[in-house]
Design an enzyme around this catalytic site. Sequence first.
Site, PDB file in Angstrom:
ATOM      1  N   ARG A 126     -46.119 -30.915 -14.941  1.00  0.00           N
ATOM      2  CA  ARG A 126     -46.173 -29.485 -14.636  1.00  0.00           C
ATOM      3  C   ARG A 126     -46.555 -28.643 -15.849  1.00  0.00           C
ATOM      4  NH1 ARG A 126     -44.044 -27.540 -10.318  1.00  0.00           N
ATOM      5  NH2 ARG A 126     -43.721 -25.633 -11.488  1.00  0.00           N
ATOM      6  N   ASP A 130     -45.356 -18.047 -10.305  1.00  0.00           N
ATOM      7  CA  ASP A 130     -45.714 -16.650 -10.035  1.00  0.00           C
ATOM      8  C   ASP A 130     -45.540 -15.753 -11.260  1.00  0.00           C
ATOM      9  OD1 ASP A 130     -42.949 -17.359  -9.524  1.00  0.00           O
ATOM     10  OD2 ASP A 130     -42.639 -15.283  -8.895  1.00  0.00           O
ATOM     11  N   ASP A 183     -31.315 -28.784 -19.204  1.00  0.00           N
ATOM     12  CA  ASP A 183     -31.816 -30.128 -19.520  1.00  0.00           C
ATOM     13  C   ASP A 183     -30.730 -31.066 -20.047  1.00  0.00           C
ATOM     14  OD1 ASP A 183     -34.285 -29.344 -18.681  1.00  0.00           O
ATOM     15  OD2 ASP A 183     -35.120 -29.040 -20.681  1.00  0.00           O
ATOM     16  N   ARG A 187     -40.829 -25.329  -8.143  1.00  0.00           N
ATOM     17  CA  ARG A 187     -40.890 -24.554  -9.383  1.00  0.00           C
ATOM     18  C   ARG A 187     -42.148 -23.697  -9.371  1.00  0.00           C
ATOM     19  NH1 ARG A 187     -40.063 -29.034 -13.851  1.00  0.00           N
ATOM     20  NH2 ARG A 187     -40.268 -27.287 -15.277  1.00  0.00           N
ATOM     21  N   PRO A 188     -41.991 -22.427  -8.949  1.00  0.00           N
ATOM     22  CA  PRO A 188     -43.174 -21.571  -8.829  1.00  0.00           C
ATOM     23  C   PRO A 188     -43.752 -21.180 -10.191  1.00  0.00           C
ATOM     24  CG  PRO A 188     -41.173 -20.325  -8.375  1.00  0.00           C
ATOM     25  CD  PRO A 188     -40.746 -21.745  -8.606  1.00  0.00           C
ATOM     26  N   CYS A 205     -41.199 -30.303  -7.405  1.00  0.00           N
ATOM     27  CA  CYS A 205     -40.861 -31.537  -8.107  1.00  0.00           C
ATOM     28  C   CYS A 205     -39.397 -31.854  -7.833  1.00  0.00           C
ATOM     29  CB  CYS A 205     -41.144 -31.414  -9.596  1.00  0.00           C
ATOM     30  SG  CYS A 205     -39.970 -30.440 -10.492  1.00  0.00           S
ATOM     31  N   LYS A 226     -40.389 -32.677 -27.213  1.00  0.00           N
ATOM     32  CA  LYS A 226     -41.408 -32.764 -26.152  1.00  0.00           C
ATOM     33  C   LYS A 226     -41.775 -31.366 -25.657  1.00  0.00           C
ATOM     34  CE  LYS A 226     -39.995 -33.326 -21.756  1.00  0.00           C
ATOM     35  NZ  LYS A 226     -40.444 -32.510 -20.632  1.00  0.00           N
ATOM     36  N   ASN A 227     -40.737 -30.560 -25.367  1.00  0.00           N
ATOM     37  CA  ASN A 227     -41.000 -29.265 -24.733  1.00  0.00           C
ATOM     38  C   ASN A 227     -41.594 -28.240 -25.695  1.00  0.00           C
ATOM     39  OD1 ASN A 227     -40.207 -30.345 -22.373  1.00  0.00           O
ATOM     40  ND2 ASN A 227     -38.224 -29.301 -22.247  1.00  0.00           N
ATOM     41  N   ILE A 234     -30.099 -22.460 -13.451  1.00  0.00           N
ATOM     42  CA  ILE A 234     -31.546 -22.382 -13.706  1.00  0.00           C
ATOM     43  C   ILE A 234     -32.328 -23.045 -12.572  1.00  0.00           C
ATOM     44  CG2 ILE A 234     -33.397 -22.817 -15.388  1.00  0.00           C
ATOM     45  CD1 ILE A 234     -31.185 -21.107 -16.589  1.00  0.00           C
ATOM     46  N   ARG A 277     -41.255 -40.344 -19.847  1.00  0.00           N
ATOM     47  CA  ARG A 277     -41.969 -39.074 -19.965  1.00  0.00           C
ATOM     48  C   ARG A 277     -41.395 -38.236 -21.099  1.00  0.00           C
ATOM     49  NH1 ARG A 277     -41.658 -35.735 -14.873  1.00  0.00           N
ATOM     50  NH2 ARG A 277     -42.609 -34.393 -16.410  1.00  0.00           N
TER      51      ARG A 277
HETATM   52  N1  EPU Z   1     -39.477 -19.509 -12.321  1.00  0.00           N
HETATM   53  C1  EPU Z   1     -40.014 -18.705 -11.354  1.00  0.00           C
HETATM   54  N2  EPU Z   1     -41.325 -18.359 -11.458  1.00  0.00           N
HETATM   55  C2  EPU Z   1     -42.113 -18.773 -12.480  1.00  0.00           C
HETATM   56  C3  EPU Z   1     -41.556 -19.596 -13.471  1.00  0.00           C
HETATM   57  C4  EPU Z   1     -40.225 -19.943 -13.375  1.00  0.00           C
HETATM   58  O1  EPU Z   1     -39.338 -18.315 -10.414  1.00  0.00           O
HETATM   59  O2  EPU Z   1     -43.297 -18.408 -12.514  1.00  0.00           O
HETATM   60  C5  EPU Z   1     -38.058 -19.901 -12.240  1.00  0.00           C
HETATM   61  C6  EPU Z   1     -37.866 -21.416 -12.153  1.00  0.00           C
HETATM   62  O3  EPU Z   1     -37.992 -21.886 -10.831  1.00  0.00           O
HETATM   63  C7  EPU Z   1     -36.475 -21.568 -12.713  1.00  0.00           C
HETATM   64  C8  EPU Z   1     -36.424 -20.498 -13.792  1.00  0.00           C
HETATM   65  O4  EPU Z   1     -37.445 -19.561 -13.458  1.00  0.00           O
HETATM   66  O5  EPU Z   1     -35.510 -21.279 -11.738  1.00  0.00           O
HETATM   67  C9  EPU Z   1     -36.644 -21.000 -15.213  1.00  0.00           C
HETATM   68  O6  EPU Z   1     -37.760 -21.861 -15.257  1.00  0.00           O
HETATM   69  P1  EPU Z   1     -38.721 -21.918 -16.533  1.00  0.00           P
HETATM   70  O7  EPU Z   1     -40.009 -21.289 -16.205  1.00  0.00           O
HETATM   71  O8  EPU Z   1     -37.990 -21.423 -17.732  1.00  0.00           O
HETATM   72  O9  EPU Z   1     -38.965 -23.497 -16.654  1.00  0.00           O
HETATM   73  P2  EPU Z   1     -40.260 -24.141 -17.281  1.00  0.00           P
HETATM   74  O10 EPU Z   1     -40.741 -23.280 -18.373  1.00  0.00           O
HETATM   75  O11 EPU Z   1     -41.213 -24.511 -16.195  1.00  0.00           O
HETATM   76  C10 EPU Z   1     -39.153 -25.505 -19.198  1.00  0.00           C
HETATM   77  C11 EPU Z   1     -38.965 -26.957 -19.541  1.00  0.00           C
HETATM   78  C12 EPU Z   1     -37.970 -27.597 -18.587  1.00  0.00           C
HETATM   79  C13 EPU Z   1     -36.651 -26.819 -18.672  1.00  0.00           C
HETATM   80  C14 EPU Z   1     -36.893 -25.334 -18.366  1.00  0.00           C
HETATM   81  C15 EPU Z   1     -35.656 -24.476 -18.518  1.00  0.00           C
HETATM   82  C16 EPU Z   1     -41.056 -27.695 -20.504  1.00  0.00           C
HETATM   83  C17 EPU Z   1     -42.258 -28.554 -20.413  1.00  0.00           C
HETATM   84  N3  EPU Z   1     -40.235 -27.669 -19.469  1.00  0.00           N
HETATM   85  O12 EPU Z   1     -39.697 -25.492 -17.875  1.00  0.00           O
HETATM   86  O13 EPU Z   1     -37.768 -28.925 -19.056  1.00  0.00           O
HETATM   87  O14 EPU Z   1     -35.720 -27.357 -17.772  1.00  0.00           O
HETATM   88  O15 EPU Z   1     -37.906 -24.828 -19.259  1.00  0.00           O
HETATM   89  O16 EPU Z   1     -35.163 -24.555 -19.793  1.00  0.00           O
HETATM   90  O17 EPU Z   1     -40.832 -27.057 -21.512  1.00  0.00           O
HETATM   91  C18 EPU Z   1     -37.286 -31.204 -18.910  1.00  0.00           C
HETATM   92  O18 EPU Z   1     -37.652 -31.312 -20.088  1.00  0.00           O
HETATM   93  O19 EPU Z   1     -36.692 -32.125 -18.290  1.00  0.00           O
HETATM   94  C19 EPU Z   1     -37.558 -29.964 -18.194  1.00  0.00           C
HETATM   95  C20 EPU Z   1     -37.548 -29.879 -16.871  1.00  0.00           C
END
Ligand code: EPU
Length: 442
Positions: A111, A143, A327, A140-141, A135, A22-23, A349, A419
């Site tokens: 998201r 930025d 995850d 989950r920012p 969420c 999925k991811n 994380i 999902r």
């Molecule tokens: N973060 C920031 N700022 C940003 C982006 C992220 O502070 O702009 C922080 C997040 O709050 C978190 C950390 O950085 O503390 C890592 O978050 P990341 O950006 O890596 O998460 P993501 O890319 O939004 C993906 C997966 C998630 C998975 C995370 C971590 C997808 C669609 N989602 O999210 O999957 O937990 O990476 O591996 O790929 C799930 O499948 O259940 C799921 C939540």
Amino acid sequence: MDSFRIRGGQRLKGKIEISGSKNSALPILAACLLADGKTTLKGVPRLSDIDSMQKLIGELGCHVYRHEPAAAERRAAGAGPDLPSLNGPLDIEARDESKSEARYDIVKTMRASICVLGPLLAKRGKAIVSIPGGCAIGDRPVDLHVRGLQKLGAEFRTEGGNIVGEVRGRLKGCRMYLGGAQGPTVLGTINVLCAAVLAEGETVLVGAACEPEVVDCAEMLNKMGARIKGHGTPEIRIEGVDKLVGVEHRIIPDRIEVGTFMIAAAITNGELELKNCNLDHLIAVQDRLDEVGVKIQRQNGTIFASSTRRLNTVEMTTQPYPGFPTDLQAQLMALLCLGDGMSVITERIFPDRFLHVGELNRMGARIRKEGPTAIIQGVKELQGASVMASDLRASAALVLAGLVAKGTTQIDRVYHIDRGYEKIEQKLAAVGADIERVKEKH
Ligand code: EPU
């Protein structure tokens, strides 16, 4: 809303075919906005998040078409669950490039919609993407996504709950640091990578995420004509090109689904043969499960997971790849509820990702939360109860607990699990679980 009814205590035995990730599929679908001509994706799972992303890129002018498997293949597969290998390929072609808006309606349900930001800016020079709210697993920012794209020259403002981004002329490559307070960002890395492939000159992303999903996307982009090196390491180098063209690409297996079913084998004292896996993507998970006493063997793309009754205790901290993935934190916790003593899990994380703790305790677990750490005192057995799914992976943990609990577990709001797990109840029932979907009465 549908629910699952599980009568616990069945030992799982048999084969499960793993779906495409999925991811990986979600950002790859968004990346298809970058290419001229048709891209054909194989192994895209049938999930509600994928439906949302298809709808989103459809609204952004992509023609999206899912081929159905040939009738002969369906017949050959016989009765039983619809196997993931029977999912027809998905064709995507960006035909109308006039639209650039990702509406709140879709973004609020998923998201990963943020993944269209980079491709839209690079290809269409403009993007309006609703700001994803908080969420269940924390706020989950985005930025880091925005900062990275700004460094490439995009300009941003917020307007009515939207991020509005514009590019004057063409994006320009540069060297940048992409990490944040919790380490690298997976979708942020992919977003900036997708923009940099069409930027002028060289971009170097330092502190990039190394997850296999980043690598999968980079490999598809390279097939499309991009010039990316170093993906899978914290330093990715991208030489911008003028255009990308449609290709054929197969999505990698879902490592989180693999890990979930390895734990399902362990928690039911069962024996599962998982087809279409890449154990290399699960090295930290294998390490922790080894310590717990789960037996894991591989033979090419198949993993055999089994366990004897005794479950040792472990300490585990979630980390960016190649560390133990967040995850799979909830699912491992469900297993450790039955461990022979005290285990400790720390979530680095998403420090608030502990919604499953209260529900597991309702099933008789003994888990105490202290900040980002959960202390799990193993118990002899879990008991069936009515529990509520709250986010995708927490729901998976409740299913695992239900498989071994005494009596019946009713899990409400399973739309969360739909999902991200393709036909989980069919896959589990086919290997002996007593699980059924109870449809909501209208
Ligand atoms: N973060 C920031 N700022 C940003 C982006 C992220 O502070 O702009 C922080 C997040 O709050 C978190 C950390 O950085 O503390 C890592 O978050 P990341 O950006 O890596 O998460 P993501 O890319 O939004 C993906 C997966 C998630 C998975 C995370 C971590 C997808 C669609 N989602 O999210 O999957 O937990 O990476 O591996 O790929 C799930 O499948 O259940 C799921 C939540």
